[in-house]
Design an enzyme around this catalytic site. Structure first.
Site, mmCIF file in Angstrom:
data_model
loop_
_atom_site.group_PDB
_atom_site.id
_atom_site.type_symbol
_atom_site.label_atom_id
_atom_site.label_comp_id
_atom_site.label_asym_id
_atom_site.label_seq_id
_atom_site.Cartn_x
_atom_site.Cartn_y
_atom_site.Cartn_z
ATOM 1 N N CYS A 279 0.772 -1.249 0.000
ATOM 2 C CA CYS A 279 0.000 0.000 0.000
ATOM 3 C C CYS A 279 0.798 1.292 0.000
ATOM 4 O O CYS A 279 0.489 2.176 -0.795
ATOM 5 C CB CYS A 279 -0.977 -0.009 1.156
ATOM 6 S SG CYS A 279 -2.253 -1.244 0.864
HETATM 7 P P1 NAD Z 1 -5.688 -8.719 -1.481
HETATM 8 O O1 NAD Z 1 -5.087 -8.663 -2.817
HETATM 9 O O2 NAD Z 1 -4.976 -9.426 -0.374
HETATM 10 O O3 NAD Z 1 -7.158 -9.358 -1.583
HETATM 11 C C1 NAD Z 1 -8.131 -8.951 -2.494
HETATM 12 C C2 NAD Z 1 -9.071 -10.123 -2.737
HETATM 13 O O4 NAD Z 1 -10.161 -9.678 -3.550
HETATM 14 C C3 NAD Z 1 -8.429 -11.288 -3.495
HETATM 15 O O5 NAD Z 1 -8.603 -12.483 -2.760
HETATM 16 C C4 NAD Z 1 -9.176 -11.309 -4.832
HETATM 17 O O6 NAD Z 1 -9.325 -12.607 -5.374
HETATM 18 C C5 NAD Z 1 -10.510 -10.735 -4.428
HETATM 19 N N1 NAD Z 1 -11.269 -10.199 -5.568
HETATM 20 C C6 NAD Z 1 -10.831 -9.451 -6.600
HETATM 21 N N2 NAD Z 1 -11.836 -9.126 -7.427
HETATM 22 C C7 NAD Z 1 -12.952 -9.698 -6.929
HETATM 23 C C8 NAD Z 1 -14.315 -9.729 -7.334
HETATM 24 N N3 NAD Z 1 -14.719 -9.099 -8.423
HETATM 25 N N4 NAD Z 1 -15.192 -10.420 -6.592
HETATM 26 C C9 NAD Z 1 -14.795 -11.078 -5.476
HETATM 27 N N5 NAD Z 1 -13.518 -11.074 -5.031
HETATM 28 C C10 NAD Z 1 -12.606 -10.394 -5.747
HETATM 29 O O7 NAD Z 1 -5.979 -7.220 -1.071
HETATM 30 P P2 NAD Z 1 -5.757 -6.486 0.341
HETATM 31 O O8 NAD Z 1 -4.316 -6.415 0.649
HETATM 32 O O9 NAD Z 1 -6.700 -7.039 1.332
HETATM 33 O O10 NAD Z 1 -6.221 -5.003 -0.071
HETATM 34 C C11 NAD Z 1 -7.549 -4.731 -0.418
HETATM 35 C C12 NAD Z 1 -7.739 -3.232 -0.451
HETATM 36 O O11 NAD Z 1 -7.561 -2.694 0.858
HETATM 37 C C13 NAD Z 1 -6.778 -2.457 -1.343
HETATM 38 O O12 NAD Z 1 -7.446 -1.363 -1.904
HETATM 39 C C14 NAD Z 1 -5.714 -1.974 -0.378
HETATM 40 O O13 NAD Z 1 -5.099 -0.793 -0.825
HETATM 41 C C15 NAD Z 1 -6.533 -1.704 0.870
HETATM 42 N N6 NAD Z 1 -5.800 -1.852 2.140
HETATM 43 C C16 NAD Z 1 -4.912 -2.884 2.289
HETATM 44 C C17 NAD Z 1 -4.267 -3.038 3.522
HETATM 45 C C18 NAD Z 1 -3.245 -4.138 3.718
HETATM 46 O O14 NAD Z 1 -2.542 -4.081 4.726
HETATM 47 N N7 NAD Z 1 -3.092 -5.104 2.848
HETATM 48 C C19 NAD Z 1 -4.549 -2.164 4.576
HETATM 49 C C20 NAD Z 1 -5.490 -1.142 4.383
HETATM 50 C C21 NAD Z 1 -6.111 -1.002 3.135
HETATM 51 C C1 UGA Z 2 0.681 0.403 5.957
HETATM 52 C C2 UGA Z 2 0.146 1.398 7.000
HETATM 53 O O1 UGA Z 2 1.001 1.378 8.141
HETATM 54 C C3 UGA Z 2 -1.284 1.019 7.434
HETATM 55 O O2 UGA Z 2 -1.788 1.970 8.356
HETATM 56 C C4 UGA Z 2 -2.165 1.005 6.186
HETATM 57 O O3 UGA Z 2 -3.485 0.617 6.531
HETATM 58 C C5 UGA Z 2 -1.585 0.012 5.194
HETATM 59 O O4 UGA Z 2 -0.222 0.381 4.849
HETATM 60 C C6 UGA Z 2 -2.355 -0.003 3.918
HETATM 61 O O5 UGA Z 2 -2.996 0.953 3.549
HETATM 62 O O6 UGA Z 2 -2.247 -1.063 3.296
HETATM 63 P P1 UGA Z 2 1.668 -2.057 6.041
HETATM 64 O O7 UGA Z 2 1.660 -2.042 4.545
HETATM 65 O O8 UGA Z 2 1.237 -3.284 6.746
HETATM 66 O O9 UGA Z 2 0.750 -0.868 6.582
HETATM 67 O O10 UGA Z 2 3.154 -1.740 6.437
HETATM 68 P P2 UGA Z 2 3.906 -0.803 7.492
HETATM 69 O O11 UGA Z 2 4.013 -1.457 8.794
HETATM 70 O O12 UGA Z 2 3.351 0.569 7.446
HETATM 71 O O13 UGA Z 2 5.351 -0.794 6.840
HETATM 72 C C7 UGA Z 2 5.514 -0.335 5.501
HETATM 73 C C8 UGA Z 2 6.987 -0.309 5.155
HETATM 74 O O14 UGA Z 2 7.639 0.743 5.842
HETATM 75 C C9 UGA Z 2 7.748 -1.576 5.481
HETATM 76 O O15 UGA Z 2 8.620 -1.871 4.429
HETATM 77 C C10 UGA Z 2 8.512 -1.217 6.750
HETATM 78 O O16 UGA Z 2 9.692 -1.942 6.899
HETATM 79 C C11 UGA Z 2 8.773 0.257 6.523
HETATM 80 N N1 UGA Z 2 8.947 1.042 7.777
HETATM 81 C C12 UGA Z 2 7.926 1.168 8.648
HETATM 82 C C13 UGA Z 2 10.147 1.664 8.017
HETATM 83 O O17 UGA Z 2 11.096 1.565 7.208
HETATM 84 N N2 UGA Z 2 10.292 2.405 9.160
HETATM 85 C C14 UGA Z 2 9.288 2.545 10.060
HETATM 86 O O18 UGA Z 2 9.505 3.249 11.087
HETATM 87 C C15 UGA Z 2 8.078 1.916 9.793
#
Ligand code: NAD
Ligand code: UGA
Length: 462
Positions: A279
């Protein structure tokens, strides 16, 4: 009389559908399951559906998996490929599909659009008011334009009247996904209308956190502003650390004291090889792309991305300081995931690091406790070790790329396997003094002191 099922916690249990069984989808599903609701997880990926129905998370997230297993065994959470039925049977649907980067930096909304088309079909076949909440990270205006249009045209119904539309971003960190969902820093509810906002407020009632009730676009922007700040803060720490090292100062002391100012705060000031993950890089790129499309150049975001891509090269400078040249040297890269404790390799800095090591003529051997199988798909031709010991044996230096707990325990026994006990701590997760006492030379990001192993304590050969 209509039967109302209660959760045992004094509120009505609802049927909830979560589309997308990824980190966000499963954390959301398990959170609502734990709050007493019946949750249907819908995903197009067969493997993920099978895994969830077997009570397993399709990624490494042990506490989430434990609770998922419990809910699946009790029948409170099920997974299905039948997205339409899952939506039609539920009162509220949370869309949690991926929104990855396109080459331009813009987000790819195709999975989101596909999910919306399915939801629209389900809405067209359903009676009564339903809520659709977008939990995926989407560029401001996406929910109000693309999502609204697909849902309304596909269902023949109106947002704000027949169904509610919300933007409800998630702020969890991988590695603590469930805890972050259950104990969020804030709950942001952007809504098309008051009824939609009230419905989400009710659903989140048992969760203790500040609420931000706002419109759809503001909610979407809050998510980007948050991730852009986190990325900028890490980049600032990296820039200060790089400067400290060149000044012969330890950045840990400097940033530790800097973070004591409550206006700055201590979190996310740990220098390293740059931020990776699914992200932070993609969200900063998407924000910059949107910004440029609006005619605003977003120079800060560009600088953050540029500095971040150069940051892994600091490890090469440290290796060159330690070895003279990396050509022909065997370098163990420890940690391939984008951070310790997760098996996610999306945008991991390990790719830049290893590419540069290979370009400099090094012989790379890589190891990760959990992320090896996914990393092999990205870089299939490098050598992999099956253990830390195997990676370190006969290596001229090791670079810690991800801060796994296992690497924090490295000591004399492990260093003595190396041809030259040289540790490049790319995540500042080891204590330099302890490494030196254990007979290795320590080089760390932002560590400006010259390092020599403490020979008086006995080197490896004694
Ligand atoms: P992910 O890739 O792990 O999972 C997404 C899932 O959605 C997959 O299993 C995929 O098969 C499914 N999918 C795709 N199209 C579909 C459809 N049409 N119908 C049903 N299922 C479908 O994604 P994620 O990491 O959970 O991220 C999801 C969203 O949340 C992204 O926009 C990301 O930016 C945001 N987000 C992610 C995190 C994180 O830490 N990974 C944290 C906060 C926000
Ligand atoms: C990050 C944000 O922290 C979440 O709040 C957000 O919801 C998420 O992205 C998202 O939108 O997906 P995450 O991707 O799990 O979460 O990873 P972080 O823990 O934020 O770390 C991101 C990267 O920054 C890693 O490579 C980590 O090693 C690095 N990092 C983090 C640093 O180099 N220094 C720090 O002090 C913290």
């Amino acid at each position: 009389m209509k039967r109302v099922i209660t959760s045992g916690r004094g509120f009505a249990s609802m049927r909830i559908c979560v589309i997308g069984a990824g980190y966000v989808g499963l954390a959301t599903a398990v959170m609502f399951g734990k709050l007493g609701h019946r949750v249907a997880c819908a995903d197009v990926d067969n493997h993920r559906v099978r895994e969830v129905n077997a009570g397993r998370a399709p990624f490494y997230e042990p506490p989430l998996e434990k609770e998922l297993g419990r809910l699946v065994r009790s029948g409170a959470l099920t997974a299905s490929k039948n997205v339409i039925r899952s939506v039609a049977d539920s009162k509220c649907t949370f869309i949690c599909v991926q929104t990855p980067s396109l080459a331009s930096g813009r987000i790819d909304v195709r999975p989101l659009k596909a999910a919306c088309r399915t939801v629209a079909k389900a809405l067209s076949r359903s009676e009564g008011y339903k809520l659709v909440a977008i939990r995926s990270t989407v560029i401001p205006s996406t929910t109000d334009t693309i999502v609204r249009q697909i849902l309304e045209e596909g269902s023949g119904k109106s947002a704000g009247k027949d169904f509610g539309l919300c933007a409800n971003p998630e702020f969890l960190q991988e590695g603590s996904a469930l805890r972050d969902s259950m104990e969020p820093s804030r709950i942001v509810i952007g809504a098309s209308d008051k009824r939609a906002s009230d419905t989400l407020m009710k659903l989140y009632a048992p969760i203790k956190a500040d609420r931000v009730r706002t419109d759809l676009r503001t909610a979407e922007m809050i998510k980007y502003a948050s991730n852009a700040f986190l990325a900028t803060k890490i980049t600032y720490a990296n820039e200060m650390a790089n400067l400290c090292r060149r000044l012969g100062i330890d950045s840990e002391e400097v940033l530790g004291a800097t973070g004591k100012d409550p206006r700055i705060g201590p979190l996310f000031l740990r220098p390293g090889l740059g931020f990776g993950g699914s992200c932070l890089p993609k969200d900063v790129k998407a924000l910059r792309h949107m910004s440029r499309a609006l005619g605003y150049p977003a120079r800060l975001l560009s600088a953050v991305l540029d500095i971040n891509d150069l940051q892994p090269l600091e490890a090469l400078l440290l290796l060159n300081d330690a070895l003279g040249s990396i050509k022909g040297k065997r370098i163990a890269v420890l940690g391939l995931s984008f951070k310790g404790g997760v098996d996610d390799v999306r945008e991991t800095r390990a790719v830049i690091l290893i590419t540069e090591l290979l370009a400099g003529g090094a012989d790379v051997i890589a190891f990760d406790p959990m992320a090896m199988s996914s990393f092999i798909e990205i870089m299939p031709t490098i050598s992999f070790a099956s253990s830390i010991d195997e990676a370190l044996t006969d290596s001229d230096a090791c670079v810690i790329q991800a801060d796994w707990a296992e690497f924090r325990k490295l000591g004399r026994k492990e260093f003595c396997r190396m041809r030259q006990p040289i540790v490049v701590d790319g995540r500042r997760c080891l204590d330099p003094e302890r490494v030196e006492k254990d007979g290795a030379r320590y080089f760390g990001i932002g560590y400006g002191h010259a390092s020599e192993p403490d020979e008086s304590l006995g080197g490896c050969k004694s």
